[in-house]
Design a protein around this motif. Structure first.
Motif, PDB file in Angstrom:
ATOM      1  N   GLU A  10      -4.516  -0.409 -35.780  1.00  0.00           N
ATOM      2  CA  GLU A  10      -4.277  -1.282 -34.625  1.00  0.00           C
ATOM      3  C   GLU A  10      -5.112  -0.884 -33.421  1.00  0.00           C
ATOM      4  N   ASP A  11      -5.231   0.428 -33.160  1.00  0.00           N
ATOM      5  CA  ASP A  11      -5.984   0.892 -31.998  1.00  0.00           C
ATOM      6  C   ASP A  11      -7.490   0.823 -32.225  1.00  0.00           C
ATOM      7  N   LYS A  12      -7.883   0.855 -33.490  1.00  0.00           N
ATOM      8  CA  LYS A  12      -9.304   0.764 -33.841  1.00  0.00           C
ATOM      9  C   LYS A  12      -9.432  -0.271 -34.958  1.00  0.00           C
ATOM     10  N   PRO A  13      -9.414  -1.542 -34.566  1.00  0.00           N
ATOM     11  CA  PRO A  13      -9.246  -2.614 -35.556  1.00  0.00           C
ATOM     12  C   PRO A  13     -10.465  -2.908 -36.410  1.00  0.00           C
ATOM     13  N   TYR A  14     -11.609  -2.292 -36.108  1.00  0.00           N
ATOM     14  CA  TYR A  14     -12.829  -2.576 -36.875  1.00  0.00           C
ATOM     15  C   TYR A  14     -13.401  -1.282 -37.429  1.00  0.00           C
ATOM     16  N   THR A 224     -23.983  10.520 -42.934  1.00  0.00           N
ATOM     17  CA  THR A 224     -24.292   9.625 -44.055  1.00  0.00           C
ATOM     18  C   THR A 224     -25.634   8.930 -43.903  1.00  0.00           C
ATOM     19  N   GLY A 225     -26.166   8.923 -42.658  1.00  0.00           N
ATOM     20  CA  GLY A 225     -27.396   8.187 -42.398  1.00  0.00           C
ATOM     21  C   GLY A 225     -27.181   6.689 -42.333  1.00  0.00           C
ATOM     22  N   GLN A 226     -25.910   6.270 -42.305  1.00  0.00           N
ATOM     23  CA  GLN A 226     -25.578   4.854 -42.322  1.00  0.00           C
ATOM     24  C   GLN A 226     -25.081   4.388 -40.956  1.00  0.00           C
ATOM     25  N   THR A 227     -24.954   3.081 -40.805  1.00  0.00           N
ATOM     26  CA  THR A 227     -24.389   2.488 -39.603  1.00  0.00           C
ATOM     27  C   THR A 227     -22.895   2.775 -39.534  1.00  0.00           C
ATOM     28  N   SER A 228     -22.400   3.052 -38.338  1.00  0.00           N
ATOM     29  CA  SER A 228     -20.996   3.382 -38.175  1.00  0.00           C
ATOM     30  C   SER A 228     -20.434   2.687 -36.941  1.00  0.00           C
ATOM     31  N   VAL A 229     -19.103   2.628 -36.849  1.00  0.00           N
ATOM     32  CA  VAL A 229     -18.416   1.984 -35.730  1.00  0.00           C
ATOM     33  C   VAL A 229     -17.710   3.056 -34.899  1.00  0.00           C
ATOM     34  N   TYR A 230     -17.889   2.979 -33.587  1.00  0.00           N
ATOM     35  CA  TYR A 230     -17.297   3.940 -32.663  1.00  0.00           C
ATOM     36  C   TYR A 230     -16.478   3.215 -31.602  1.00  0.00           C
ATOM     37  N   TYR A 231     -15.602   3.993 -30.960  1.00  0.00           N
ATOM     38  CA  TYR A 231     -14.766   3.471 -29.887  1.00  0.00           C
ATOM     39  C   TYR A 231     -14.842   4.402 -28.684  1.00  0.00           C
ATOM     40  N   LYS A 232     -14.375   3.893 -27.571  1.00  0.00           N
ATOM     41  CA  LYS A 232     -14.429   4.624 -26.305  1.00  0.00           C
ATOM     42  C   LYS A 232     -13.906   6.056 -26.433  1.00  0.00           C
ATOM     43  N   ASP A 233     -12.782   6.245 -27.122  1.00  0.00           N
ATOM     44  CA  ASP A 233     -12.203   7.589 -27.185  1.00  0.00           C
ATOM     45  C   ASP A 233     -12.906   8.500 -28.189  1.00  0.00           C
ATOM     46  N   ASP A 234     -13.932   7.995 -28.868  1.00  0.00           N
ATOM     47  CA  ASP A 234     -14.745   8.845 -29.740  1.00  0.00           C
ATOM     48  C   ASP A 234     -15.807   9.619 -28.963  1.00  0.00           C
TER      49      ASP A 234
END
Length: 350
Positions: A10-14, A224-234
């Motif tokens: 819920e806090d990181k929906p993607y 991993t060398g791959q694309t990743s998703v991050y959020y503000k608290d990361d």
């Protein structure tokens, strides 16, 4: 896609499962789309100048000065009999601008339309004109920020910021406001240490604090060398409230960034503004500048949204004009370009 959304936290929906997804939230667009080569050329124009030393002001002309002041600025100057100071105008702007970022736009659109219909019954020209203006502004904000995503423009910003030779960089963001671009850089260059600086406390306590925790940034996973998703608290972020001129940092940052800063200063102050970036930059570090583009739709935007945007001195530039200011004040241009509504320059100090 809906099933993927259900299983996300819920806090990181993607997550990486949602790469290439885009969708509208009430106040912003989620955009996890990656560029294909064809799309890159469609949305980004890079390196239009091959030799900055050969460029002159006669070639590029002067920036366009936005002269449609906000009502708040005009009222302030009438009441106090003096020009609004730079600090005060920045405070007014931050509060006016942030109110639009937190709107539930679809709900507000309907409310403004209903208010306009009611105003027609009054047969009061002033009331009708005011209500119509409210409808126009919310419709324009919806298009500019949610539909076109021109304010944050994550795909465009990533294109402007890519290819820097840094690992776990220290990033200094001057005039940081809500800090969007530094967070995008931190996603692209993981392990970054970010210092945001603004001399309006409201930027730290409200604009940055209320930046949506659920907004996803597309970046790089070094493991991993791959694309990743991050959020503000990361991200590792320190927010400093101070005047840039009071900062006591040395030349310790790999990236010094400003977004929409240079255009707020008349020519006699631009060398000092450019020098703020050099002052804190490592010998081989990158200075990144962006400014709003001088184009017809940008001029119209700043006219229609004057009460929201125009509390400060403001210019619209071409990337050539912006780059020439930076080049003439001691930087070599590494890459430059323009995206939907912004110019971008990446430079190194000579």
């Amino acid at each position: 896609m809906s099933s993927l959304l259900k299983v996300a936290h819920e806090d990181k929906p993607y997550s990486e499962e949602h790469l290439d997804f885009t969708g509208l939230q009430p106040s912003f667009r989620v955009d996890l789309r990656r560029f294909s080569e064809q799309e890159y050329n469609k949305f980004v124009t890079m390196n239009t100048v091959s030799d900055w030393s050969s460029l002159s002001w006669k070639d590029v002309g002067r920036p366009y000065e936005v002269k449609a002041n906000s009502k708040d600025r005009d009222q302030y100057e009438q009441e106090f009999g003096k020009s609004m100071s730079v600090h005060t105008s920045w405070q007014y702007f931050n509060r006016a601008f942030h109110e639009w970022f937190v709107k539930d736009v679809p709900t507000e659109q309907q409310e403004k339309k209903d208010a306009f219909k009611k105003s027609l019954v009054s047969f009061n020209p002033k009331a009708i004109k005011a209500a119509l203006g409210d409808v126009a502004r919310i419709q324009l904000w919806n298009y500019a920020h949610r539909i076109e995503d021109g304010v944050w423009d994550p795909r465009g910003k990533r294109a402007l910021f890519e290819g820097l030779d840094v690992k776990k960089p220290r990033i200094l963001f001057l005039g940081a406001a809500e800090g969007y671009e530094a967070m995008q850089l931190a996603a692209m260059y993981p392990g970054a240490e970010v210092v945001m600086v603004d001399y309006d406390e409201y930027c730290k306590t409200t604009r940055f604090q209320e930046f949506p925790e659920t907004y996803p940034f597309l970046g790089h996973n070094p493991n991993t060398g791959q694309t990743s998703v991050y959020y503000k608290d990361d991200f590792n972020i320190e927010y400093v409230v101070d005047d840039i001129r009071n900062l006591d940092y040395g030349k310790e940052f790999d990236i010094v960034l400003s977004v929409g800063l240079l255009e707020h200063f008349p020519d006699e102050y631009k060398p000092e503004v450019v020098d703020w970036h050099r002052k804190f930059l490592k010998t081989d570090g990158y200075a990144i500048f962006t400014t709003p583009r001088n184009q017809f739709k940008s001029r119209m935007y700043y006219r229609i949204m004057a009460d929201v945007m125009n509390h400060t001195y403001r210019e619209l530039m071409t990337v050539e004009q912006m780059g020439l200011y930076i080049y003439e004040n001691g930087f070599d241009i590494v890459q430059s370009g323009f995206i939907k509504v912004h110019n971008g320059v990446v430079a190194k100090a000579r």
